[in-house]
Design a protein around this motif. Sequence first.
Motif, PDB file in Angstrom:
ATOM      1  N   ALA A 109      19.522 -40.413   6.288  1.00 35.62           N
ATOM      2  CA  ALA A 109      20.633 -40.127   7.183  1.00 35.62           C
ATOM      3  C   ALA A 109      20.511 -38.722   7.748  1.00 35.62           C
ATOM      4  CB  ALA A 109      21.964 -40.278   6.442  1.00 35.62           C
ATOM      5  N   LEU A 110      20.056 -37.794   6.909  1.00 34.20           N
ATOM      6  CA  LEU A 110      19.878 -36.429   7.383  1.00 34.20           C
ATOM      7  C   LEU A 110      18.814 -36.357   8.464  1.00 34.20           C
ATOM      8  CD1 LEU A 110      19.952 -34.462   4.014  1.00 34.20           C
ATOM      9  CD2 LEU A 110      21.681 -34.419   5.796  1.00 34.20           C
ATOM     10  N   ALA A 111      17.832 -37.215   8.358  1.00 33.30           N
ATOM     11  CA  ALA A 111      16.725 -37.187   9.308  1.00 33.30           C
ATOM     12  C   ALA A 111      17.074 -37.880  10.613  1.00 33.30           C
ATOM     13  CB  ALA A 111      15.504 -37.861   8.700  1.00 33.30           C
ATOM     14  N   SER A 112      18.180 -38.612  10.652  1.00 32.44           N
ATOM     15  CA  SER A 112      18.525 -39.391  11.830  1.00 32.44           C
ATOM     16  C   SER A 112      19.575 -38.683  12.668  1.00 32.44           C
ATOM     17  CB  SER A 112      19.057 -40.767  11.406  1.00 32.44           C
ATOM     18  OG  SER A 112      19.563 -41.449  12.523  1.00 32.44           O
ATOM     19  N   ASN A 113      19.449 -38.774  13.989  1.00 29.80           N
ATOM     20  CA  ASN A 113      20.477 -38.214  14.858  1.00 29.80           C
ATOM     21  C   ASN A 113      21.536 -39.247  15.184  1.00 29.80           C
ATOM     22  OD1 ASN A 113      19.162 -39.930  16.553  1.00 29.80           O
ATOM     23  ND2 ASN A 113      18.410 -38.355  17.964  1.00 29.80           N
ATOM     24  N   GLU A 114      21.492 -40.425  14.510  1.00 27.14           N
ATOM     25  CA  GLU A 114      22.467 -41.482  14.731  1.00 27.14           C
ATOM     26  C   GLU A 114      23.485 -41.550  13.595  1.00 27.14           C
ATOM     27  OE1 GLU A 114      20.838 -42.209  18.180  1.00 27.14           O
ATOM     28  OE2 GLU A 114      22.422 -43.515  17.468  1.00 27.14           O
ATOM     29  N   VAL A 115      23.544 -40.517  12.752  1.00 25.06           N
ATOM     30  CA  VAL A 115      24.365 -40.556  11.541  1.00 25.06           C
ATOM     31  C   VAL A 115      25.821 -40.867  11.837  1.00 25.06           C
ATOM     32  CG1 VAL A 115      25.241 -39.166   9.628  1.00 25.06           C
ATOM     33  CG2 VAL A 115      22.853 -38.996  10.298  1.00 25.06           C
ATOM     34  N   ASN A 116      26.356 -40.272  12.905  1.00 25.91           N
ATOM     35  CA  ASN A 116      27.778 -40.395  13.173  1.00 25.91           C
ATOM     36  C   ASN A 116      28.151 -41.617  14.000  1.00 25.91           C
ATOM     37  OD1 ASN A 116      28.395 -37.980  11.818  1.00 25.91           O
ATOM     38  ND2 ASN A 116      27.764 -36.777  13.598  1.00 25.91           N
ATOM     39  N   LYS A 117      27.159 -42.457  14.357  1.00 25.85           N
ATOM     40  CA  LYS A 117      27.456 -43.645  15.139  1.00 25.85           C
ATOM     41  C   LYS A 117      27.728 -44.832  14.220  1.00 25.85           C
ATOM     42  CE  LYS A 117      24.879 -42.354  19.291  1.00 25.85           C
ATOM     43  NZ  LYS A 117      23.861 -42.771  20.257  1.00 25.85           N
ATOM     44  N   PRO A 118      28.762 -45.633  14.536  1.00 24.36           N
ATOM     45  CA  PRO A 118      29.051 -46.807  13.696  1.00 24.36           C
ATOM     46  C   PRO A 118      27.925 -47.826  13.760  1.00 24.36           C
ATOM     47  CG  PRO A 118      30.302 -46.886  15.733  1.00 24.36           C
ATOM     48  CD  PRO A 118      29.638 -45.532  15.692  1.00 24.36           C
ATOM     49  N   ILE A 119      27.683 -48.493  12.634  1.00 23.56           N
ATOM     50  CA  ILE A 119      26.653 -49.516  12.573  1.00 23.56           C
ATOM     51  C   ILE A 119      27.318 -50.881  12.683  1.00 23.56           C
ATOM     52  CG2 ILE A 119      24.846 -50.532  11.135  1.00 23.56           C
ATOM     53  CD1 ILE A 119      24.549 -47.795   9.830  1.00 23.56           C
ATOM     54  N   SER A 120      26.872 -51.689  13.628  1.00 26.10           N
ATOM     55  CA  SER A 120      27.444 -53.016  13.803  1.00 26.10           C
ATOM     56  C   SER A 120      26.324 -54.041  13.874  1.00 26.10           C
ATOM     57  CB  SER A 120      28.279 -53.082  15.078  1.00 26.10           C
ATOM     58  OG  SER A 120      27.483 -52.763  16.187  1.00 26.10           O
ATOM     59  N   PRO A 121      26.611 -55.249  13.424  1.00 26.68           N
ATOM     60  CA  PRO A 121      25.568 -56.279  13.440  1.00 26.68           C
ATOM     61  C   PRO A 121      25.227 -56.697  14.855  1.00 26.68           C
ATOM     62  CG  PRO A 121      27.675 -57.234  12.846  1.00 26.68           C
ATOM     63  CD  PRO A 121      27.876 -55.743  12.884  1.00 26.68           C
ATOM     64  N   ILE A 122      23.979 -57.101  15.067  1.00 26.49           N
ATOM     65  CA  ILE A 122      23.548 -57.612  16.368  1.00 26.49           C
ATOM     66  C   ILE A 122      23.714 -59.128  16.340  1.00 26.49           C
ATOM     67  CG2 ILE A 122      21.623 -57.826  17.952  1.00 26.49           C
ATOM     68  CD1 ILE A 122      20.518 -55.219  16.806  1.00 26.49           C
ATOM     69  N   LEU A 123      24.690 -59.621  17.069  1.00 29.07           N
ATOM     70  CA  LEU A 123      25.026 -61.044  17.011  1.00 29.07           C
ATOM     71  C   LEU A 123      24.202 -61.866  17.977  1.00 29.07           C
ATOM     72  CD1 LEU A 123      28.901 -60.672  16.782  1.00 29.07           C
ATOM     73  CD2 LEU A 123      27.268 -60.975  14.910  1.00 29.07           C
ATOM     74  N   GLY A 124      23.755 -61.263  19.055  1.00 34.52           N
ATOM     75  CA  GLY A 124      22.904 -61.956  20.008  1.00 34.52           C
ATOM     76  C   GLY A 124      23.528 -63.228  20.546  1.00 34.52           C
ATOM     77  N   LYS A 125      22.731 -64.268  20.659  1.00 29.60           N
ATOM     78  CA  LYS A 125      23.182 -65.539  21.222  1.00 29.60           C
ATOM     79  C   LYS A 125      23.520 -66.566  20.134  1.00 29.60           C
ATOM     80  CE  LYS A 125      22.896 -64.859  25.720  1.00 29.60           C
ATOM     81  NZ  LYS A 125      24.010 -65.128  26.666  1.00 29.60           N
ATOM     82  N   SER A 126      23.821 -66.094  18.938  1.00 27.66           N
ATOM     83  CA  SER A 126      24.213 -66.984  17.847  1.00 27.66           C
ATOM     84  C   SER A 126      25.607 -67.559  18.107  1.00 27.66           C
ATOM     85  CB  SER A 126      24.225 -66.219  16.525  1.00 27.66           C
ATOM     86  OG  SER A 126      25.254 -65.236  16.546  1.00 27.66           O
ATOM     87  N   PHE A 127      26.016 -68.514  17.266  1.00 27.49           N
ATOM     88  CA  PHE A 127      27.368 -69.056  17.413  1.00 27.49           C
ATOM     89  C   PHE A 127      28.419 -67.982  17.154  1.00 27.49           C
ATOM     90  CE2 PHE A 127      31.186 -71.002  15.478  1.00 27.49           C
ATOM     91  CZ  PHE A 127      31.659 -71.650  16.612  1.00 27.49           C
ATOM     92  N   VAL A 128      28.161 -67.129  16.169  1.00 33.71           N
ATOM     93  CA  VAL A 128      29.099 -66.032  15.894  1.00 33.71           C
ATOM     94  C   VAL A 128      29.185 -65.113  17.115  1.00 33.71           C
ATOM     95  CG1 VAL A 128      29.588 -64.039  14.422  1.00 33.71           C
ATOM     96  CG2 VAL A 128      28.679 -66.136  13.416  1.00 33.71           C
ATOM     97  N   GLY A 129      28.030 -64.846  17.735  1.00 33.00           N
ATOM     98  CA  GLY A 129      28.033 -64.058  18.957  1.00 33.00           C
ATOM     99  C   GLY A 129      28.848 -64.722  20.056  1.00 33.00           C
TER     100      GLY A 129
END
Length: 219
Positions: free
Chosen positions: A55-75
Amino acid sequence: MRKSIASYLTLTLTICILLFVSFSSDETIDLSKYSTAGLELYYTVSQDQSIKDNALASNEVNKPISPILGKSFVGFKEALAFKESRGDYFIVNTLGYLGKYQFGAGTLKLIGIHNPSLFLKDPELQEKAFVANTQRNKWILRRDIKNFVGRKLNGILITESGILAAAHLAGAGSVKNYLRSYGIDNFEDSYGTTIEYYMKKFSGYDTSSITANKKAKAI
């Protein structure tokens, strides 16, 4: 006494000459000769142990992580829910449509729900209602899905997910009329949203997990 004074004067003069030579020299100090390798170093600031190294090495630390639903039924259902209500389980629109997927009371009765107030307070039931209603619509439109998927109407590629999304908007009967009129009978709801718009917007999702069921119930 005189010898002592002379000695001090000589020493002072020698130091002054050495300092002068040192500061006036153009020679630079080679710092590469110095290293902390092998030394045990101590710091006054400790690393926060609760923060992971990656996490320290990443500049994306403060961004929320969300699943990639794509073209699935859940998506599919989440995209449709966002269009209907921005995903709000507890909203009622100006026409009285309820919840995350904006169900009308009449549709709820068809899938076994007779208490709209309890329905609005129950997110789990709303998810079951969406699946049941989609199963029912898929059964009603099964022949139209077979006959029209893969074809184009008014420049729009017809897909199963587009048909099911349009049925959620306008009802299965209105979707039948649209398809069988080859795109002429384009239903529009009270807010100006058309079957054709939903056909295009929700095209290409994987709804194969939904089984056609004439008697699908949420309860």
